[in-house]
Design an enzyme around this catalytic site. Sequence first.
Site, mmCIF file in Angstrom:
data_model
loop_
_atom_site.group_PDB
_atom_site.id
_atom_site.type_symbol
_atom_site.label_atom_id
_atom_site.label_comp_id
_atom_site.label_asym_id
_atom_site.label_seq_id
_atom_site.Cartn_x
_atom_site.Cartn_y
_atom_site.Cartn_z
ATOM 1 C CB CYS A 87 -42.664 -10.618 32.148
ATOM 2 S SG CYS A 87 -42.834 -9.255 31.056
ATOM 3 C CG HIS A 202 -39.725 -8.368 35.572
ATOM 4 N ND1 HIS A 202 -39.048 -9.096 34.842
ATOM 5 C CD2 HIS A 202 -40.089 -7.654 34.566
ATOM 6 C CE1 HIS A 202 -39.425 -9.314 33.888
ATOM 7 N NE2 HIS A 202 -40.173 -8.390 33.740
ATOM 8 C CD GLU A 204 -36.545 -11.499 37.120
ATOM 9 O OE1 GLU A 204 -36.832 -10.777 36.292
ATOM 10 O OE2 GLU A 204 -37.656 -11.474 38.021
#
Length: 240
Positions: A87, A202, A204
């Site tokens: 990002c 994302h 994660e």
Amino acid sequence: MHATVVIFPGSNADAEMIHTLRDVLQVRTSTAWHRDAELPAGTDLVAIPGGFSYGDYLRCGAIARTSPIVPAIRRHAERGGLVLGVCNGFQILTEAGLLPGALTRNAHLRFECRDIFVTPRAEGPFTSGLPRVLRLPIAHAEGRYQADPETLRRLVADRAIALQYCDREGVVGGDANPNGSAMDIAGIYGGPRRNVLGLMPHPERMSQPFQGCADGRAIFDAVLRHAHAGRSASAAASAP
């Protein structure tokens, strides 16, 4: 593997990145502050997390690229070290010239915060062995990847388009593209050995089942396999 998460003023996904690397994947994880001039010794993977570095003033990542830590990241990448920008991290990598193109305002001028689907399009340290479709979350207002026609042609020719937006069946195009990115690009490779990856979703934030989906872990597992394979090859080459 030794990972270093680089933190800028305004980073807000650093804790999630650290948790995924250190606690979920059991990877030795350090941090570096934007004012540091060097990465921690022995760093294999540099992870630049999402957020709003320097408040996104001027352009997303435009001020972060002038931080003292960026030359160290560049040297690491030029040596073939692994770099992951997620990002805002992707935006910083393009502003710093480590990846081509730019991330601009979403075509519809709205902030997008929802789950999307991506499909891997290139082999590389972060994408080898991935499932055909991954569900991942996005949260951005400036995620529209753009580049001049020659750069786009080069990305295709070099097979450097790492991930494309798709629907849940893996079909690319149409409404599956959440931001108007050229060629439905969600992530690209760069670096001398495809060792630099920038992506807007994302991983994660979807690395454990309790997060609703653990598809993001596959990207981290891929780079772990790559790192372990590299160490095994080095050990074999140095054996008497």
